[in-house]
Design an enzyme around this catalytic site. Structure first.
Site, PDB file in Angstrom:
ATOM      1  N   VAL A   9       0.488  -1.471  -0.242  1.00 58.69           N
ATOM      2  CA  VAL A   9       0.440   0.013  -0.031  1.00 58.69           C
ATOM      3  C   VAL A   9       1.141   1.416  -0.224  1.00 58.69           C
ATOM      4  O   VAL A   9       1.857   1.207   0.718  1.00 58.69           O
ATOM      5  CB  VAL A   9      -1.367  -0.308   1.437  1.00 58.69           C
ATOM      6  CG1 VAL A   9      -1.686   1.250   1.433  1.00 58.69           C
ATOM      7  CG2 VAL A   9      -1.537  -1.293   1.487  1.00 58.69           C
ATOM      8  N   CYS A  10       0.578   2.002  -0.676  1.00 61.81           N
ATOM      9  CA  CYS A  10       0.981   3.355  -0.587  1.00 61.81           C
ATOM     10  C   CYS A  10       0.112   4.641  -0.723  1.00 61.81           C
ATOM     11  O   CYS A  10      -0.653   4.390  -0.887  1.00 61.81           O
ATOM     12  CB  CYS A  10       2.685   2.928  -1.582  1.00 61.81           C
ATOM     13  SG  CYS A  10       1.662   3.145  -3.668  1.00 61.81           S
ATOM     14  N   SER A  11       0.857   5.891  -1.668  1.00 60.13           N
ATOM     15  CA  SER A  11      -0.338   7.127  -1.486  1.00 60.13           C
ATOM     16  C   SER A  11      -0.545   6.799  -2.357  1.00 60.13           C
ATOM     17  O   SER A  11      -2.386   7.054  -2.419  1.00 60.13           O
ATOM     18  CB  SER A  11       0.518   8.001  -0.912  1.00 60.13           C
ATOM     19  OG  SER A  11       1.603   7.742  -2.128  1.00 60.13           O
ATOM     20  N   ALA A  41      -3.650   4.563  -0.615  1.00 63.43           N
ATOM     21  CA  ALA A  41      -4.012   4.047   0.149  1.00 63.43           C
ATOM     22  C   ALA A  41      -5.607   4.118   0.710  1.00 63.43           C
ATOM     23  O   ALA A  41      -6.581   3.207   1.552  1.00 63.43           O
ATOM     24  CB  ALA A  41      -3.271   5.012   1.368  1.00 63.43           C
TER      25      ALA A  41
END
Length: 106
Positions: A9-11, A41
């Site tokens: 999960v990343c921005s 996210a």
């Protein structure tokens, strides 16, 4: 061994895409059956709810969201951690894969 699923999960889900590619290559070279994918996210909660995930790793840039995910993942028994910043910065697929697998094995 049943196929394992790793969610990153990343921005925005973009910066981890390259890392996913590198992790998949390492898993293939080692003969491991692992499904690895990345989401943004905002998409993470729905994926936690509807996917069978064995481990979740957060990108270092959203480490502050660990407190949001902890109760959700703990309730479901899904281990998680923040990706080591050095491994992430170097896009070291092998080390990040090792980090994920160590969480699954406990």
């Amino acid at each position: 061994m049943k196929k394992k699923t790793i969610m990153l999960v990343c921005s925005a889900g973009m910066s981890t895409s390259l890392l996913v590619t590198k992790m998949k290559k390492v898993a293939e070279e080692k003969g491991l059956e692992i499904d690895i994918f990345a989401v943004s996210a905002p998409e993470a909660d729905a994926n936690i709810e509807h996917q069978n995930i064995d481990v979740m790793l957060l990108g270092p840039q959203i480490h502050f969201m660990k407190d949001h995910f902890e109760p959700i993942l703990t309730k479901k028994g899904i281990p998680f951690d923040v990706i080591n910043m050095q491994y992430y910065g170097m896009m070291n697929g092998e080390k990040v894969l090792e980090q994920a697998l160590s969480l699954i094995k406990g």
